[in-house]
Design a protein around this motif. Sequence first.
Motif, mmCIF file in Angstrom:
data_model
loop_
_atom_site.group_PDB
_atom_site.id
_atom_site.type_symbol
_atom_site.label_atom_id
_atom_site.label_comp_id
_atom_site.label_asym_id
_atom_site.label_seq_id
_atom_site.Cartn_x
_atom_site.Cartn_y
_atom_site.Cartn_z
ATOM 1 N N ALA A 109 0.812 -1.214 0.000
ATOM 2 C CA ALA A 109 0.000 0.000 0.000
ATOM 3 C C ALA A 109 0.848 1.268 0.000
ATOM 4 O O ALA A 109 0.474 2.267 -0.621
ATOM 5 N N ASP A 110 1.980 1.254 0.668
ATOM 6 C CA ASP A 110 2.850 2.434 0.707
ATOM 7 C C ASP A 110 3.378 2.815 -0.666
ATOM 8 O O ASP A 110 3.876 3.922 -0.846
ATOM 9 N N TRP A 140 -5.101 0.642 1.299
ATOM 10 C CA TRP A 140 -4.551 1.281 0.102
ATOM 11 C C TRP A 140 -5.070 2.705 -0.019
ATOM 12 O O TRP A 140 -4.336 3.627 -0.346
ATOM 13 N N GLY A 141 -6.343 2.901 0.250
ATOM 14 C CA GLY A 141 -6.919 4.239 0.195
ATOM 15 C C GLY A 141 -6.292 5.167 1.219
ATOM 16 O O GLY A 141 -5.980 6.325 0.927
ATOM 17 N N ALA A 142 -6.070 4.666 2.428
ATOM 18 C CA ALA A 142 -5.443 5.471 3.478
ATOM 19 C C ALA A 142 -3.994 5.793 3.123
ATOM 20 O O ALA A 142 -3.528 6.919 3.326
ATOM 21 N N ALA A 143 -3.286 4.822 2.582
ATOM 22 C CA ALA A 143 -1.869 5.023 2.241
ATOM 23 C C ALA A 143 -1.700 6.017 1.098
ATOM 24 O O ALA A 143 -0.703 6.736 1.041
ATOM 25 N N LEU A 144 -2.673 6.078 0.218
ATOM 26 C CA LEU A 144 -2.583 6.992 -0.928
ATOM 27 C C LEU A 144 -2.379 8.434 -0.474
ATOM 28 O O LEU A 144 -1.636 9.189 -1.088
ATOM 29 N N HIS A 145 -3.016 8.794 0.619
ATOM 30 C CA HIS A 145 -2.927 10.171 1.101
ATOM 31 C C HIS A 145 -1.936 10.338 2.247
ATOM 32 O O HIS A 145 -1.620 11.468 2.624
#
Length: 173
Positions: free
Chosen positions: A111-112, A140-145
């Motif tokens: 995800a990072d 993945w959504g959290a890591a995107l930001h």
Amino acid sequence: MSAALLLRPKGPVADDYARVADVADLSLNDGAVIVTLETVDQAIADRRNQRLGLEIGNDTPLSAVEAYLGQIDLISVVFPSFSDGRGLSLAKRLRRAGFGGTLRASGPLIADQFAEALACGFDEVALPEASASRQPAEQWGAALHAVREHYQTGYGEGASILQKRLAARGSAA
């Protein structure tokens, strides 16, 4: 590689492409297909599939795919492991060469790496079952930001991590 989870920046999406490994199987699929370099010429000649994707390794030279860039809709770059970043550089080269279709990172990424993959030109990430179960779509959504630094040069705002380290060494001398 069959994806257990296909992610775009807005979240999971359905995979419209079927992977076809053998020329004989091309006639069995009317929809969108992903073929290998060994079968792409036949798939283009047959052109029975509405959309055509090409699967390549992250070590594939750009010269091996340049002739196909205007004839395919998707390129799936296969990463053998999350620690092998050659696919990120290949994505940048494919975009610079003019590929405007969908660019997919396939394999056991983490995800990072999501923001980094998108910044290098990928549109989506296809994960195998083991990776998808270890890091679900929400991560993945959290890591995107969450990830703000980048390793690759030539995109993003500010200097890359390497450029910052080199600058720090220069000012310390």
